[in-house]
Design an enzyme around this catalytic site. Structure first.
Site, PDB file in Angstrom:
ATOM      1  CG  ASN A  63      -0.196  -0.067   2.501  1.00  0.00           C
ATOM      2  OD1 ASN A  63       0.473  -0.750   2.679  1.00  0.00           O
ATOM      3  ND2 ASN A  63      -1.025   0.460   3.447  1.00  0.00           N
ATOM      4  CD  GLU A  65      -1.498   4.971   4.616  1.00  0.00           C
ATOM      5  OE1 GLU A  65      -0.898   5.785   5.235  1.00  0.00           O
ATOM      6  OE2 GLU A  65      -2.173   4.020   4.778  1.00  0.00           O
ATOM      7  CB  CYS A  74      -5.420  -1.295  -1.903  1.00  0.00           C
ATOM      8  SG  CYS A  74      -6.606  -0.678  -0.710  1.00  0.00           S
ATOM      9  CD  GLU A  76      -5.328  -5.841  -1.138  1.00  0.00           C
ATOM     10  OE1 GLU A  76      -4.808  -4.611  -1.036  1.00  0.00           O
ATOM     11  OE2 GLU A  76      -6.028  -6.141  -0.224  1.00  0.00           O
ATOM     12  CB  CYS A 113     -10.912  -2.632   0.574  1.00  0.00           C
ATOM     13  SG  CYS A 113     -10.300  -1.947  -1.041  1.00  0.00           S
ATOM     14  CB  CYS A 116      -8.912  -4.554  -3.687  1.00  0.00           C
ATOM     15  SG  CYS A 116      -7.562  -3.221  -3.107  1.00  0.00           S
TER      16      CYS A 116
HETATM   17  N1  THU Z   1      -5.257  -1.193   2.553  1.00  0.00           N
HETATM   18  C1  THU Z   1      -4.826  -2.281   1.715  1.00  0.00           C
HETATM   19  O1  THU Z   1      -3.650  -1.964   1.121  1.00  0.00           O
HETATM   20  N2  THU Z   1      -5.539  -3.228   1.345  1.00  0.00           N
HETATM   21  C2  THU Z   1      -6.626  -3.259   1.556  1.00  0.00           C
HETATM   22  O2  THU Z   1      -7.569  -4.341   0.933  1.00  0.00           O
HETATM   23  C3  THU Z   1      -7.315  -2.596   2.906  1.00  0.00           C
HETATM   24  C4  THU Z   1      -6.668  -1.264   3.107  1.00  0.00           C
HETATM   25  C5  THU Z   1      -4.536   0.094   2.889  1.00  0.00           C
HETATM   26  C6  THU Z   1      -5.032   1.107   2.320  1.00  0.00           C
HETATM   27  C7  THU Z   1      -4.576   2.060   3.440  1.00  0.00           C
HETATM   28  O3  THU Z   1      -3.114   2.517   3.093  1.00  0.00           O
HETATM   29  C8  THU Z   1      -4.279   1.234   4.804  1.00  0.00           C
HETATM   30  O4  THU Z   1      -4.312   0.059   4.338  1.00  0.00           O
HETATM   31  C9  THU Z   1      -5.472   1.795   5.960  1.00  0.00           C
HETATM   32  O5  THU Z   1      -6.670   1.446   5.220  1.00  0.00           O
END
Ligand code: THU
Length: 161
Positions: A63, A65, A74, A76, A113, A116
């Site tokens: 991930n 940010e 994300c 994935e 999520c 994804c």
């Molecule tokens: N996140 C993912 O990378 N994958 C997911 O399926 C759920 C959330 C990340 C997004 C963000 O950087 C952090 O987790 C918190 O939501």
């Protein structure tokens, strides 16, 4: 008349990585490794994903940010989009996802999520084969979904367009 119906969502739970098929265990190991590349200064939730392509190549993602929160992505989708960008036309056969956190121990599987999952739907369609999705926490059991339909009921499909 009202009919009550149920959506069945089959999946398997493995207690340990070494119970997975060797290439799936290796994919999960790569996902754990990918958490180290996570850029998550805001959530401190470090996610790693790894996808295996039909040609045997593994592409990882983490991930990423951003101070403008919705601009991040994300792990994935980073992994799936990177695989599609680098190997267009090659099917994706499996995806592993895991995470650890700076604030707590994650000992249950991290589920992808909704956004994804929606991308996984299209990846699976393009790949013309089921996409195996494997989820684990930092430790603990591994949930395995043998196809995206188990994770994503009532899919929005391009046929609706
Ligand atoms: N996140 C993912 O990378 N994958 C997911 O399926 C759920 C959330 C990340 C997004 C963000 O950087 C952090 O987790 C918190 O939501």
């Amino acid at each position: 008349m009202v009919k009550e119906e149920r959506f069945v969502c089959p999946y398997k739970v493995y207690d340990r990585e070494d119970e997975l098929a060797p290439q799936d265990a290796e994919l999960m190991r790569r996902a754990h490794e990918a958490t180290k590349n996570s850029y998550a200064p805001y959530s401190k939730f470090y996610v790693g994903a790894a996808v295996r392509l039909a040609n045997g190549v593994v592409v990882t993602g983490s991930n990423v940010e951003n101070a403008a929160y919705p601009s991040g992505l994300c792990a994935e989708r980073v992994a799936m989009f990177a695989a599609m960008a680098q190997y267009p036309g090659v099917a994706l056969e499996a995806l592993a996802v895991t995470a650890h956190s700076a604030t707590k121990t994650i000992d249950e599987p991290v589920a992808p999520c909704g956004a994804c999952r929606q991308v996984m739907v299209e990846v699976e369609q393009l790949s013309k084969q089921p996409l195996r999705v494997m989820c684990q926490g930092e430790t603990g059991p591994i949930m395995v979904f043998d196809g995206i339909e188990s994770l994503m009921p009532f899919i929005f499909l391009d046929k609706f367009l």
